[in-house]
Each structure stands twice: as structure tokens, then as C-alpha cells.
Design an enzyme around this catalytic site. Structure first.
Site, short mmCIF file in Angstrom:
data_model
loop_
_atom_site.label_atom_id
_atom_site.label_comp_id
_atom_site.label_asym_id
_atom_site.label_seq_id
_atom_site.Cartn_x
_atom_site.Cartn_y
_atom_site.Cartn_z
N ASP A 10 -1.17 4.61 1.32
CA ASP A 10 0.40 5.45 1.20
C ASP A 10 0.54 6.52 1.71
O ASP A 10 1.56 6.97 1.24
CB ASP A 10 0.32 5.53 -0.33
CG ASP A 10 0.36 4.20 -1.44
OD1 ASP A 10 0.32 3.43 -0.88
OD2 ASP A 10 -0.53 4.83 -2.33
N ARG A 65 6.31 -7.01 -6.31
CA ARG A 65 5.85 -5.71 -7.03
C ARG A 65 5.39 -5.07 -8.18
O ARG A 65 5.00 -6.82 -8.96
CB ARG A 65 7.40 -4.86 -7.08
CG ARG A 65 7.60 -3.76 -5.80
CD ARG A 65 8.41 -2.76 -6.10
NE ARG A 65 7.54 -1.33 -6.37
CZ ARG A 65 8.14 -0.34 -5.88
NH1 ARG A 65 9.57 -0.12 -6.55
NH2 ARG A 65 7.26 0.16 -6.76
#
Length: 320
Positions: free
Chosen positions: A81, A146
Site C-alpha cells: 500500500d 472491494r
């Protein structure tokens, strides 16, 4: 007595599990007490596609803001990330030993990828996974999703999807690896740069804490992810297609050797540039950068359409 170290973490089950793992390592190796402090990021509350709200960086920026404001002493991220650019005032103090970096399939009825019937609906939130699935030519219907690990697997359990592709590392850390129906070979699907690794950050000026956190660092893991992220950062200069990369430190004839594989794909999986390189773990950034440059020269620069690479400042995949 030293005050407990305040460890900033996202509130999701996976994030708190990962942060708890780091906290336990810190207690064991340094004797310091650690308390978790939950921080809500924009990526946790905005359910829009990551591309429209700023990419994977939305999971990182709030934790870094809390660090710089002195609200927490350290923060733990899924390393994939992290934006590839340096963050002013922030030190990547430790990269602990990596979990399995591969992707994993969770499918109905215990099916493997090759056993899924043509037209099966496979969910992923990752342009990289979607492109590599399409490239396999299995006739799958790839659906954008998601949500956290439980939400994604729930889509298979309730029949909305036939399978989902997730990071094996996240499933292992959550104790859900028993639900995996196939761990995908990197020759089929290269993972995201940094997948399976954690990043422990603190304020760069907190020299005592930087030194303390060094006890958690795993040199081979750091070398591998440094090379993978160097590939990614080099490709970002001229390529906006999905990127996969995996590096390993292996024993060579003359000692340890770093081996890096990478792929750049068109978003539909029809076009790709695949290359590999070897070098010294001590030159991990250089090995990855040179590989990225070779890929650009070999045609990766032409794969310009579609989402930005995972781990970039702009687009990528959410934890799982």
C-alpha cells in the site's frame, strides 16, 4: 519506566491482526510495551473505486498524518500500500519477515482456477489480477469488487461469485488459509510489488525509536521488496498498466543472489512485457531500477492505457 509505544493501525480485522503481530514482536525483542491506536483512513470510509479517490495511498496518509502530529509513535502498513516516493519526515524503520507473497483462489465447491467452468464469475479489486486472469484465456467473467476479506469471501459463499482472488498472506494472518482452494503459481500470476510484507514506519527524527525498530528488520525481505518497488517506481515514469513483481534472495554459487521477475500488462491481458534480472542483494534498488528500464525499452512504455500500477500514489489494490 518507559511509556507504552503507541502503534497506529487501520481498524480492519486484517490491519489490527498485522499490527498485533508487530506489537508482539516488539514486546518479545525489545521488552517495550505496545498499545494499538486505531486510525480511520479515507479508504476505510469511502467505498468508491480506489482509482477515483487516490489509490492505495488513501490507506497510508492518515496514519502518516497521525505519526507527524505525534498522536502515534509508529505505524504498520501492508507494504504494497505504500506509495513508492519517499515521505518527508517518515522513516521506513523495519520490514519484518515476509509472509507468502502469492495470490490465492477461494472458489466454490473446492475448485481450482483450471476447474472453473467457462463464464464463471471471479471477483477481484486489482487491475493486476484482472489482467493476468484474462491473459490465461480461461473464459472467466472478471468482476470488480472491494471490501475486506470476509466481505469478499462472502460473495462466494452466497453465490454471487464463483471465486475471488486474494493475497495468501492476508488469509494466513487471519487464520483463513484453510478456505483457499488453490495458491496461484507466480508463473501464472505475479503478485503486487511488496505483497505479503509489512512496513513499520516512525518519525525520521525519532532516532532512538528508529534504532529500536531495527530489531524487527529482516534483510532478505527488505532487499526483495526494495527491488520490487524499484521496478514499480521506474515503470511509473512511463507506464500506467498493471504491474506484478516478485523478488527472492537465493543461494548462488558465490553467495546470496537476488532474483527479480516482473510483468507489465495491458488492462485486458492481451499484451505483456515479462523480464527477469539477477544481482546482489546489496544493490537491490539498482537491480530493480535497471530491470524496469529494460522493460520500458522492450515495450512496456507502449502499455499506457488503463489504471495506474499497484502501490503507486494513484491506484492499486486494497490490502487483500
Amino acid at each position: 519506566m518507559n511509556a507504552p509505544l503507541r502503534l497506529g493501525t487501520r481498524a480492519s480485522a486484517l490491519a489490527t491482526t498485522q499490527s498485533g503481530h508487530v506489537a508482539a514482536m516488539l514486546r518479545e525483542r525489545t521488552g517495550r510495551e505496545v498499545e494499538l491506536v486505531e486510525v480511520t483512513t479515507r479508504g476505510d470510509v469511502d467505498r468508491s473505486p480506489l482509482a477515483s479517490i487516490g489509490g492505495t495511498g488513501v490507506f497510508v496518509s492518515a496514519l502518516r498524518d497521525a505519526l507527524l502530529a505525534g498522536e502515534v509513535d509508529l505505524a504498520v502498513h501492508s507494504l504494497k500500500d505504500l506509495p513508492t516516493g519517499a515521505a518527508e519526515g517518515i522513516a521506513l524503520a523495519a520490514v519484518p519477515p515476509r509472509e507468502d507473497p502469492r495470490d490465492a483462489l477461494v472458489a466454490r465447491d473446492g475448485l481450482t482456477l483450471g476447474e472453473l467452468p467457462v463464464g464463471s464469475r471471479v471477483g477481484t479489486g486489482s487491475p493486476r489480477r484482472a489482467a493476468q486472469l484474462a491473459a490465461l484465456g480461461l473464459g472467466l467473467e472478471i468482476t470488480a469488487i472491494r471490501g475486506n476479506v470476509g466481505t469478499r469471501i462472502g460473495h462466494v459463499e452466497d453465490g454471487r461469485l464463483d471465486a475471488v482472488v486474494l493475497a495468501q498472506a492476508g488469509l494466513s494472518r487471519l487464520g483463513r488459509d484453510g478456505e483457499v482452494t488453490e495458491v496461484l503459481d507466480p508463473f501464472q500470476m505475479l503478485p503486487a510489488p511488496g505483497q505479503g510484507a509489512l512496513a513499520v514506519e516512525c518519525r525520521a527524527g525519532d532516532e532512538d525509536l528508529v534504532a529500536l525498530l531495527a530489531a524487527l528488520d529482516h534483510p532478505s525481505t527488505r532487499a526483495a521488496v526494495t527491488a520490487e518497488r524499484a521496478v514499480l517506481s521506474t515503470l511509473e515514469a512511463g507506464c500506467s498498466a498493471p504491474v506484478g513483481a516478485l523478488a527472492e534472495v537465493v543461494e548462488g554459487d558465490d553467495g546470496e543472489e537476488l532474483w527479480v521477475r516482473a510483468v507489465v500488462m495491458s488492462t485486458d491481458g492481451a499484451l505483456s512485457v515479462r523480464m527477469s534480472a539477477t544481482g546482489s542483494p546489496g544493490d537491490a534498488h539498482g537491480v530493480g531500477s535497471r530491470l524496469g528500464q529494460e522493460m520500458l525499452a522492450d515495450g512496456a512504455a507502449d502499455l499506457m492505457e488503463g489504471p495506474q500500477p499497484e502501490g503507486s500514489d494513484r491506484v492499486g489494490e486494497q490490502h487483500a
